[in-house]
Design an enzyme around this catalytic site. Sequence first.
Site, PDB file in Angstrom:
ATOM      1  CB  SER A  27      11.150   5.532  -8.876  1.00  0.00           C
ATOM      2  OG  SER A  27      10.513   4.853  -8.556  1.00  0.00           O
ATOM      3  CG  ASP A 241      11.195  -1.051  -3.541  1.00  0.00           C
ATOM      4  OD1 ASP A 241      10.290  -1.996  -3.534  1.00  0.00           O
ATOM      5  OD2 ASP A 241      11.981  -0.240  -4.052  1.00  0.00           O
ATOM      6  CG  HIS A 244      10.898   0.344  -7.064  1.00  0.00           C
ATOM      7  ND1 HIS A 244      11.280   0.892  -6.281  1.00  0.00           N
ATOM      8  CD2 HIS A 244      10.406   1.624  -8.077  1.00  0.00           C
ATOM      9  CE1 HIS A 244      11.844   2.369  -5.888  1.00  0.00           C
ATOM     10  NE2 HIS A 244      11.445   2.786  -7.223  1.00  0.00           N
TER      11      HIS A 244
END
Length: 360
Positions: A27, A241, A244
Amino acid sequence: MFLMALMPLTMMAKDDFFYIFLCIGQSNMVGQGKISPSDYIDDPNFLSLSAVDGPDRKIGEWRKAQPPLCRSNTGMSLVDFFGRTMRKNFNDKVRIGVIHVAVDGCAIDLFDKDGYKAYTDTIKPDWLKNEIAAYGGNPYGRLIEMARKAQQDGVIRGILLHQGETDAYNDRWLQKVKKIYGDIISDLNLDPKKVPLVVGETVGTDQNGVCAHANPTINRLPSVLPNAYVASSVGCEAGPDHVHFTTAGYRTLGTRYAIKMLQAMGFEITDGFTEQAQHLEKPSIDVEASLVGNDVLHAVANGPLDKVEYVSFSGNVLKTIPLNGEQEVNLDANLFPEEQHLVIVFYGKNGASSSVDLTR
């Protein structure tokens, strides 16, 4: 007297100064950063070869490297800032190209050409299945397919990896990365001494990174793979979070990837973790080539030549002919008749190179 006609050479537009980088991971390589109007640039020398279809892109076609790079519905990534920093450190003779293949939340097994199927068979979430399907069900295979296409246009100079939040916690991950790197080198007929691998740390402890405990493993990769380098994530801003990075975090991290890559390529860095490294003029040499009949390649260079290589289209050096500063040479155009695309590479005494593709 038999007079041979001078014929123009059919050449493909391969550019030795088009530096291409393969970008893989999960990601944070995909890119989760918010895109703002100021993030759009118009640099014709920073390009992206699309690995998926989308409303703004087509598989296998080059486009200006406008965000989002990975897929049409993704965000800013470290690759945006890697490419921009690389461009700042070369003159306009050098172009930067990226091939971006990444899947959110994937394990390193997804890029193992021998083990990906066993891994994908275990996947349950539809969103993850759909992302993998965008790459024909085999992201590694799509990467190699696109990279081979890109090799017709330029030279692969490095690999970027950001993956590890899922599983970079033991030696198995290190060995998997080593294997995947070796597979890429082998499948693309690359010289590992000329193709560094740069990996990045996950969000660090200074940002309360949820996966920061992967970083000790990531930092051991150069001991397993000597041509690997690690970009630090210290000070790279994380999102809420703590997994990221923000766009600002990607800017710092992508710049660090570029600095590590420049160092690995042999360039001197003048100012640490900044967006500027030493600007260097690349040496160049121009060669005009034409076929005399069907047998002789007549080439004239604008400077003394050191050697000439016959190279298969897959990158294997078939023959090297040393020279002693000559600027005009006649070469056997039929030396390797089995090669439909035979690349002739001319190396100048100044270290520059120029190539032509003898298309049969």
